[in-house]
Design an enzyme around this catalytic site. Structure first.
Site, short mmCIF file in Angstrom:
data_model
loop_
_atom_site.label_atom_id
_atom_site.label_comp_id
_atom_site.label_asym_id
_atom_site.label_seq_id
_atom_site.Cartn_x
_atom_site.Cartn_y
_atom_site.Cartn_z
N LYS A 26 0.86 -1.19 0.00
CA LYS A 26 0.00 0.00 0.00
C LYS A 26 0.89 1.23 0.00
CE LYS A 26 -4.56 0.72 0.37
NZ LYS A 26 -5.60 -0.20 -0.06
N1 NAI Z 1 -10.89 2.34 -4.79
C1 NAI Z 1 -10.80 1.04 -4.68
O1 NAI Z 1 -10.74 0.30 -5.68
C2 NAI Z 1 -10.82 0.38 -3.35
C3 NAI Z 1 -11.08 1.09 -2.20
N2 NAI Z 1 -11.19 0.41 -1.00
C4 NAI Z 1 -11.49 1.12 0.23
O2 NAI Z 1 -12.76 1.74 0.15
C5 NAI Z 1 -12.77 2.93 0.97
C6 NAI Z 1 -13.23 4.10 0.11
O3 NAI Z 1 -12.35 4.24 -0.99
P1 NAI Z 1 -12.77 5.01 -2.32
O4 NAI Z 1 -14.23 4.89 -2.53
O5 NAI Z 1 -11.82 4.58 -3.37
O6 NAI Z 1 -12.42 6.50 -1.92
P2 NAI Z 1 -12.99 7.85 -2.57
O7 NAI Z 1 -12.00 8.87 -2.24
O8 NAI Z 1 -13.39 7.64 -3.98
O9 NAI Z 1 -14.35 8.08 -1.74
C7 NAI Z 1 -14.39 8.21 -0.35
C8 NAI Z 1 -15.79 8.64 0.04
O10 NAI Z 1 -15.89 8.66 1.47
C9 NAI Z 1 -16.43 9.92 1.86
N3 NAI Z 1 -15.96 10.25 3.21
C10 NAI Z 1 -14.74 10.64 3.60
N4 NAI Z 1 -14.73 10.87 4.91
C11 NAI Z 1 -15.97 10.60 5.36
C12 NAI Z 1 -16.60 10.67 6.62
N5 NAI Z 1 -15.93 11.05 7.72
N6 NAI Z 1 -17.90 10.30 6.70
C13 NAI Z 1 -18.58 9.93 5.61
N7 NAI Z 1 -18.05 9.86 4.40
C14 NAI Z 1 -16.77 10.21 4.27
C15 NAI Z 1 -15.95 10.89 0.81
O11 NAI Z 1 -16.73 12.09 0.80
C16 NAI Z 1 -16.17 10.04 -0.43
O12 NAI Z 1 -17.54 10.05 -0.80
C17 NAI Z 1 -11.35 3.05 1.53
O13 NAI Z 1 -11.30 2.42 2.78
C18 NAI Z 1 -10.52 2.25 0.54
O14 NAI Z 1 -9.32 1.75 1.10
C19 NAI Z 1 -11.08 -0.93 -0.92
C20 NAI Z 1 -10.81 -1.68 -2.03
C21 NAI Z 1 -10.57 -1.08 -3.32
O1 AKG Z 2 -6.57 -2.75 -7.13
C1 AKG Z 2 -5.60 -2.89 -6.41
O2 AKG Z 2 -4.52 -3.31 -6.80
C2 AKG Z 2 -5.63 -2.55 -4.94
C3 AKG Z 2 -6.94 -2.08 -4.40
C4 AKG Z 2 -6.78 -1.74 -2.96
O3 AKG Z 2 -5.98 -0.89 -2.63
C5 AKG Z 2 -7.54 -2.46 -1.95
O4 AKG Z 2 -8.14 -3.50 -2.25
O5 AKG Z 2 -7.55 -2.02 -0.78
#
Ligand code: NAI
Ligand code: AKG
Length: 429
Positions: free
Chosen positions: A118
């Protein structure tokens, strides 16, 4: 999917919630369940490599800011290190280390040939211009140039980053080595070798795992009531796909707050509204305003935390009224809260299973790139669904056979596979 322009200060992580302690505790529990050699567990408790780089960036004002960027490589026993890059004010070396370890178990659980890593920079990307973000991303990539590579460590998007940053990383890496290397990152734009379906993949995987888990309890997804915290890449896609599948999405939230509708939100309309209002949920005509704290404790079939770590803690675990919690975010439930939910009979679908759809499609992107053959979205989605469904059932059956919660079952499968590979490779007798 959607980038929010809402700017708010981030509360610090409470001192008693240490992400690395939580991940190591689950590792130890899985180790004792499987009788893993303590020497192997000692190896797996520590990341193999920790890199912190200094990122000087010239701001648009002409001032220079020096940021710290991290990349933690936990384990590469099963294949190249793999994991996202996070831009968020809460990023610390501890947090990145814990997230890297989660990636190791996630890839092993899903049976994809990767290790875990990460990366992250402690910035609020909303406070920087696009030009500044590009300079930050390029410098971060250049500083990591000797530590990443398509057969070594392959970054991807995570919170605060998207296909745009992956394209900058790919371009910077390619310029440094003198030729195009699309395989250096996944989650990149289609124009430079990205995969169809990657953008929605994590949210789609969440929907699939929730559907399977509800079916196991004899409940159809159609009509199930769902609450989603976070409306970004993961939460936004999950809410849209669950709505499309007939679930009743009662409430969603982001940094700006949340909206609630007793009979279910029109999620596509809300999505459009949030895009048009640069991340703000307020004034959405199809629902009433609700705080993030209220949202988490709404009665529903499935609560999906899809934003930050440590959202369900010992302070609110007793108020959770969901029947099931699907961890779309990494680490949204603290160690103590996890035990509290378990003793209250609330099913928790663990992060390393529930949010694995993203890395699965990253793997499929890598496979397509290696073979120079690109698939249509239907094929990508089908391959991902197959891997997710099989993983869910392996976890469920392990939990049943061993009489343990789904999280421990998932860890048992992930840790077991890595420990076996360590032994087979002769790293441990
Ligand atoms: N992007 C990906 O492919 C993956 C992401 N994740 C996990 O999913 C989670 C979200 O990631 P993404 O959607 O990619 O991020 P992002 O940056 O696209 O979206 C994050 C969202 O959470 C909201 N947010 C932030 N702080 C908040 C709070 N205190 N209360 C309510 N909402 C809040 C933001 O406004 C936004 O809508 C993280 O934990 C990340 O590690 C897990 C696997 C893969
Ligand atoms: O797509 C990837 O390689 C990693 C996604 C990721 O950061 C996660 O699953 O938390």
């Amino acid at each position: 999917m959607m980038k929010s322009s809402v700017k708010m200060p981030q509360p610090p992580t409470p001192a008693h919630i240490c992400p690395m302690d939580r991940t190591c505790s689950y590792l130890q529990q899985a180790g004792s369940e499987l009788n893993v050699d303590p020497g192997i567990l000692a190896v797996l408790e520590k990341p193999r490599k920790v890199v912190t780089v200094s990122i000087p960036v010239k701001l648009d004002t002409g001032e220079v800011e020096v940021l710290a960027g991290h990349r933690v490589q936990h384990c590469d026993v099963l294949g190249p290190y793999k994991g996202g890059t996070r831009y968020h004010p809460s990023v610390t070396l501890q947090e990145v280390s814990s997230l890297a370890m989660l990636m190791t178990w996630k890839c092993a659980l899903l049976g994809i040939p990767y290790g875990g890593a990460k990366g992250g920079i402690a910035i609020d990307p909303n406070q920087y211009s696009v030009g500044e973000l590009e300079r930050i991303t390029r410098r971060y990539t250049s500083e990591l140039i000797k530590d990443i590579g398509p057969a070594v460590d392959i970054p991807a998007p995570d919170m605060g980053t998207s296909a745009r940053e992956m394209a900058w990383m790919m371009d910077t890496y390619s310029m440094n080595v003198g030729h195009s290397v699309p395989g250096i990152v996944t989650g990149k734009p289609l124009s430079v070798g990205g995969s169809k379906g990657r953008q929605q993949a994590t949210g789609r995987g969440v929907m699939i795992v929730v559907r399977e888990a509800l079916a196991q309890e004899g409940k159809p997804l159609a009509g199930a009531s769902v609450v989603v915290q976070g409306f970004g890449n993961v939460g936004g896609a999950a809410a849209l796909l669950l709505h499309e599948a007939g679930a009743k999405v009662l409430a969603v939230s982001n940094l700006s707050g949340g909206v609630f509708a007793e009979n279910g939100l029109d999620v596509p309309a809300l999505y459009k509204h949030v895009v048009q209002n640069r991340g703000h949920m307020g004034n959405f005509p199809g629902g009433e305003l609700i705080t993030n704290e209220e949202l988490l404790t709404l009665p529903c079939d499935v609560l999906i935390p899809a934003a930050l770590e440590n959202q369900i803690t010992e302070d609110n675990a007793l108020q959770i009224q969901a029947q099931m919690v699907a961890e779309a975010a990494n680490g949204p439930v603290t160690l103590v809260a996890d035990q509290m939910l378990h003793s209250r009979g609330i099913t928790v679908l663990p992060d390393i299973l529930a949010n694995a759809g993203g890395v699965v499609v990253s793997y499929l992107e890598w496979v397509q790139g290696q073979s120079y053959v690109f698939w249509d979205e239907e094929r990508v989605n089908q391959e991902m669904e197959g891997l997710m469904v099989r993983a869910y059932h392996r976890v469920y059956e392990t939990a049943q056979q061993r009489g343990i919660p789904l999280r421990l079952a998932a860890y048992t499968l992930g840790v077991g596979r890595v420990a076996q590979a360590l032994g087979d490779r002769g790293l441990y007798p």
